[in-house]
Scaffold this active site. Structure first.
Site, PDB file in Angstrom:
ATOM      1  N   LEU A 176       0.736  -1.241  -0.162  1.00  0.00           N
ATOM      2  CA  LEU A 176      -0.140   0.042  -0.119  1.00  0.00           C
ATOM      3  C   LEU A 176       0.836   1.452   0.005  1.00  0.00           C
ATOM      4  CD1 LEU A 176      -2.679  -1.184   2.604  1.00  0.00           C
ATOM      5  CD2 LEU A 176      -3.105  -0.528   0.164  1.00  0.00           C
TER       6      LEU A 176
ATOM      7  N   SER B  74       1.618  25.431   1.638  1.00  0.00           N
ATOM      8  CA  SER B  74       2.915  25.388   2.145  1.00  0.00           C
ATOM      9  C   SER B  74       3.781  24.225   1.429  1.00  0.00           C
ATOM     10  CB  SER B  74       2.973  25.218   3.506  1.00  0.00           C
ATOM     11  OG  SER B  74       2.045  25.953   4.261  1.00  0.00           O
TER      12      SER B  74
ATOM     13  N   LYS C  13       5.846  21.362  -0.526  1.00  0.00           N
ATOM     14  CA  LYS C  13       7.153  20.897  -0.096  1.00  0.00           C
ATOM     15  C   LYS C  13       7.934  20.970  -1.553  1.00  0.00           C
ATOM     16  CE  LYS C  13       5.588  17.066   2.654  1.00  0.00           C
ATOM     17  NZ  LYS C  13       6.524  17.219   3.934  1.00  0.00           N
TER      18      LYS C  13
ATOM     19  N   GLU D 258      -0.364  18.477   8.293  1.00  0.00           N
ATOM     20  CA  GLU D 258      -1.688  18.195   8.142  1.00  0.00           C
ATOM     21  C   GLU D 258      -2.119  16.871   8.920  1.00  0.00           C
ATOM     22  OE1 GLU D 258       0.692  17.338   6.202  1.00  0.00           O
ATOM     23  OE2 GLU D 258       0.318  15.215   5.868  1.00  0.00           O
TER      24      GLU D 258
ATOM     25  N   ARG E 270      -1.509  15.931  12.008  1.00  0.00           N
ATOM     26  CA  ARG E 270      -2.041  16.218  13.190  1.00  0.00           C
ATOM     27  C   ARG E 270      -3.278  16.685  13.101  1.00  0.00           C
ATOM     28  NH1 ARG E 270       2.801  20.094  14.777  1.00  0.00           N
ATOM     29  NH2 ARG E 270       3.544  18.746  12.846  1.00  0.00           N
TER      30      ARG E 270
HETATM   31  N1  BES Z   1       4.224  13.693   6.065  1.00  0.00           N
HETATM   32  C1  BES Z   1       5.221  14.578   6.571  1.00  0.00           C
HETATM   33  C2  BES Z   1       6.054  14.121   7.623  1.00  0.00           C
HETATM   34  C3  BES Z   1       7.410  13.171   6.877  1.00  0.00           C
HETATM   35  C4  BES Z   1       8.449  13.720   6.509  1.00  0.00           C
HETATM   36  C5  BES Z   1       7.158  11.858   7.026  1.00  0.00           C
HETATM   37  C6  BES Z   1       9.300  12.891   5.810  1.00  0.00           C
HETATM   38  C7  BES Z   1       7.788  11.008   6.338  1.00  0.00           C
HETATM   39  C8  BES Z   1       9.075  11.674   5.724  1.00  0.00           C
HETATM   40  C9  BES Z   1       4.249  15.669   7.569  1.00  0.00           C
HETATM   41  O1  BES Z   1       3.053  15.811   6.846  1.00  0.00           O
HETATM   42  C10 BES Z   1       5.053  16.942   7.171  1.00  0.00           C
HETATM   43  O2  BES Z   1       5.158  17.608   6.341  1.00  0.00           O
HETATM   44  N2  BES Z   1       5.382  17.304   8.519  1.00  0.00           N
HETATM   45  C11 BES Z   1       6.178  18.583   8.696  1.00  0.00           C
HETATM   46  C12 BES Z   1       5.686  19.393   9.752  1.00  0.00           C
HETATM   47  C13 BES Z   1       6.197  20.835  10.000  1.00  0.00           C
HETATM   48  C14 BES Z   1       5.580  21.711   8.793  1.00  0.00           C
HETATM   49  C15 BES Z   1       6.025  21.414  11.230  1.00  0.00           C
HETATM   50  C16 BES Z   1       7.709  18.474   8.641  1.00  0.00           C
HETATM   51  O3  BES Z   1       8.034  17.301   9.134  1.00  0.00           O
HETATM   52  O4  BES Z   1       8.450  19.017   8.067  1.00  0.00           O
HETATM   53 ZN    ZN Z   2       2.895  17.341   5.479  1.00  0.00          ZN
HETATM   54 ZN    ZN Z   3       2.294  14.278   6.046  1.00  0.00          ZN
END
Ligand code: BES
Ligand code: ZN
Ligand code: ZN
Length: 519
Positions: free
Chosen positions: A199, A289, A291, A363, A365
Site C-alpha cells: 500500500l 505550504s 514541499k 496536516e 495532526r
Molecule cells: N508527512 C510529513 C512528515 C514526513 C516527512 C514523513 C518525511 C516522512 C518523511 C508531514 O506531514 C510534514 O510535512 N510535517 C512537517 C511538519 C512541519 C511543517 C511542522 C515536517 O516534518 O516538516
Molecule cells: Zn505534511
Molecule cells: Zn504528511
C-alpha cells in the site's frame, strides 16, 4: 580422508553434470533449499550445522560439511554459500550464516538478536535462490520457524506489479521440522507487513483514498463473519463535524474517506476494544505550504500509519486473535488548489477546539485530531495512533526505531515488549508540558498546528498537539516517519517502503488478548 574427499568430489561433479542437462524436466520447476549454520563458540571460523542441516548432511553422506570445508573457513552472519547438485531434489542449496547459537535478547539493542539473525540469514538465502530463478524454496526453521518464515516472506517481497520485467515468484515451505504452525504464523506476520509495504509503495494515482479502502475491504472479505467495514463518505465526515480533517481534504479533487474497521475476535463482544488510528494521507504535497520537489514522490507513503494499522487488523483476523480491535483511518490527499486551506486559516475540530493552520504541511495532526476525538466514543481499553507525522522524528532516531509518545507506562511496556520479539523496535519519547505550551499559544485560535519555535523538537510539539485531543488514560502516538522507508539498514527488507511497524502492532495485540480476557 583423502579417499572420502575424492569420492565426494566425484559425486558432486556427477550431480552437477546431471543438473545442467537442459532436457531434464525438473529444471523448469527448480527447487532450492536454505540451510543454516551457526558459528562455533570460541573456535574462530568453525561452524556447526542446525539440526535440519545436520540431517540433510547425513542424507548426502557428509557432502555438505565436506563442501563447506572446501569452500573455506567460516561463514559470517548473514552471508551465504550456494552449492549445486549435491542432492537430487534440490539442485541449489544455500547455506546461510546464523551467527552465534546462543544469541538471544540483547539488552543494549532492545531486540532478540537470535531471531534477527535468523530473519536476516534466511532472507539472504531465499533472495540468492530467487536470483538463480529457483521457484520453490524449502527453508530450515533454524530452531525458530516463525522467524525463518518472516525472513523468507519479507526478504522475497518486491513491488514489481507495474514493471514488464518481474522477478520470479518464489513459493516457500518449512524443511525438516514438524513445527508447521510456527512457520505458518511467521508467514502471516510477514504477509501482514508486506500488505502495508504494498500500500505504501504503490503510486498515489493508484492508491487513492477510495482505492485504499477497497483494497482493505477485499483483504478482509475472507473474515467477513468477524469484521465490519464502513467506508464513510464526505457527507458523513461533515455530519461528524470533523472540520480539521475536512480542511486538509478540501484542496484535492479526490474525495476523502473515513475508513472504520471493527474486528470482533473476542468471545466477549462487550470487551473494550483496542483502538488503532492511522494517518492516511495518500499523497502529501504540503498543500499551499508546498514541499520542495526533491523526494516529494516519497510522500505517496504518507498513508503508512493507515497502511500499518489496517494491515495489522487484516493480520489479527487471519490469526484469529481473541481480541476486539477497531481501526480508524482518515484518508485524503493534501494538495494545493484554489480551494485549499491557506496559512493563517482557522478551522474547528470535532471536539470544538479551534486550530490556526499556520503551515498546511503539518496536516497529519489535523486529520488525526478528529479521528482521535471520534475514537473516544468506543470507550477503548487503549488508543494507539500511528503516523508518518514529522521529518523531525527521522532526524531524532532515523530508521532504528519508531518513536512512542505515551501517557501510559503500562501501554509503553506492552509496546516495548512486543517490539523486542519482532525486532521492529520502539523508543520512548517525551510528552512534556514544555512542548504543549508551544502549540497552545496561538494568536487567533485555541491551538496552532505548528510549534512556536519552528523546527526545534518538531516530533515532540506534534505529539503535544495530538495530546490536546486525548482524554483516555492509555494512549500512545507512534511517529513512524523515520522508519517509513528502507535503504539497506534492515537487511531482510529490500530497498523501498518498509511497512514498519506492522509486526510489532500485531504482536502487541496478540499479547494483549489474554490480558483482556482475564479482566
Ligand atoms: N508527512 C510529513 C512528515 C514526513 C516527512 C514523513 C518525511 C516522512 C518523511 C508531514 O506531514 C510534514 O510535512 N510535517 C512537517 C511538519 C512541519 C511543517 C511542522 C515536517 O516534518 O516538516
Ligand atoms: Zn505534511
Ligand atoms: Zn504528511
Amino acid at each position: 580422508m583423502l579417499v572420502v574427499r575424492k569420492a565426494v568430489q566425484s559425486a558432486v561433479r556427477k550431480n552437477i553434470n546431471r543438473s545442467f542437462s537442459a532436457s531434464r524436466p525438473h529444471l523448469k520447476e527448480r527447487n532450492g533449499l536454505v540451510l543454516g549454520v551457526f558459528e562455533k563458540e570460541g573456535d574462530e571460523g568453525a561452524l556447526h550445522l542446525t539440526e535440519s542441516a545436520a540431517r540433510f548432511d547425513q542424507s548426502v553422506c557428509g557432502k555438505l560439511s565436506e563442501l563447506l570445508h572446501i569452500a573455506g573457513p567460516g561463514l559470517k552472519k548473514g552471508k551465504n554459500r550456494i552449492f549445486y547438485g549435491i542432492h537430487q531434489d534440490f539442485p541449489c542449496v544455500a547455506v546461510v550464516g546464523l551467527g552465534k547459537s546462543d544469541s538471544g535478547v540483547c539488552g543494549a539493542e532492545n531486540w532478540d538478536a537470535g531471531k534477527e539473525n535468523i530473519r536476516h540469514a534466511v532472507s539472504v538465502g531465499c533472495r540468492s535462490l530467487q536470483e538463480l530463478e529457483v521457484s520453490h524454496v524449502e527453508v530450515d526453521g533454524c530452531g525458530d520457524p516463525q522467524s525463518a518464515a518472516e525472513g523468507a516472506v519479507l526478504g522475497l517481497f518486491n513491488y514489481d506489479q507495474l514493471k514488464s520485467k518481474k522477478k520470479i515468484k518464489v513459493t516457500t515451505q518449512l524443511h525438516g521440522s514438524s513445527d508447521v504452525d510456527c512457520w505458518k504464523k511467521g508467514v502471516v506476520y510477514g504477509e501482514g507487513q508486506n500488505l502495508a509495504r504494498f500500500l505504501m509503495e504503490a503510486p498515489a494515482n493508484h492508491i487513492t483514498p477510495t482505492a485504499f479502502a477497497s483494497t482493505i475491504e477485499e483483504k478482509l472479505a475472507p473474515h467477513a463473519e468477524r469484521v465490519t467495514i464502513s467506508k464513510r463518505s464526505q457527507a458523513w465526515i461533515e455530519e461528524q463535524q470533523m472540520g480539521a480533517f475536512l480542511s486538509v481534504a478540501k484542496g484535492s479533487e479526490e474525495p476523502p474517506v473515513f475508513l472504520e474497521l471493527h474486528y470482533n475476535g473476542s468471545p466477549d463482544s462487550k470487551q473494550p476494544p483496542l483502538l488503532l488510528v492511522g494517518k492516511g494521507i495518500t499523497f502529501d504535497s504540503g498543500g499551499i505550504s508546498l514541499k520542495p520537489s526533491v523526494s516529494m514522490d516519497a510522500m505517496r507513503a504518507d498513508m503508512g500509519g493507515a497502511a500499518t494499522v489496517c494491515a495489522s487488523i487484516v493480520t489479527a483476523a487471519a490469526l484469529n486473535l481473541p481480541v476486539n480491535i477497531i481501526g480508524l483511518a482518515p484518508l485524503c490527499e493534501n494538495m494545493p488548489s484554489g480551494k485549499a486551506t491557506k496559512p493563517g486559516d482557522v478551522v474547528r475540530a470535532k471536539n470544538g477546539k479551534t486550530i490556526q493552520v499556520d503551515n498546511t504541511d503539518a496536516e497529519g495532526r489535523l486529520i488525526l485530531a478528529d479521528a482521535l476525538c471520534y475514537a473516544h466514543a468506543f470507550h477503548p481499553k487503549a488508543i494507539v495512533n500511528v503516523a508518518t507525522l514529522t521529518g523531525a522524528m527521522d532526524v531524532a532516531l532515523g530508521s532504528a526505531a519508531t518513536g512512542v509518545f505515551t501517557n501510559s507506562d503500562w501501554l509503553w511496556e506492552q509496546l516495548h515488549k512486543a517490539s523486542v520479539v519482532t525486532g521492529d523496535r520502539v523508543w520512548r519519547m517525551p510528552l512534556f508540558q514544555h512542548y504543549s505550551k508551544q502549540v497552545t499559544d496561538s494568536q487567533l485560535a485555541d491551538l496552532n498546528n505548528i510549534g512556536k519555535y519552528s523546527r526545534s523538537g518538531g516530533a515532540c510539539t506534534a505529539a503535544a498537539f495530538l495530546r490536546e485531543f486525548v482524554t483516555a488514560p492509555h494512549w500512545a502516538h507512534l511517529d513512524i516517519a523515520g522508519v517509513m522507508s528502507n535503504k539497506d539498514e534492515i537487511p531482510y527488507l529490500r530497498k523501498g517502503m518498509s511497512g514498519r511497524p506492522t509486526r510489532t502492532l500485531v504482536e502487541f495485540a496478540a499479547k494483549l488478548a489474554p490480558q483482556l480476557l482475564r479482566t
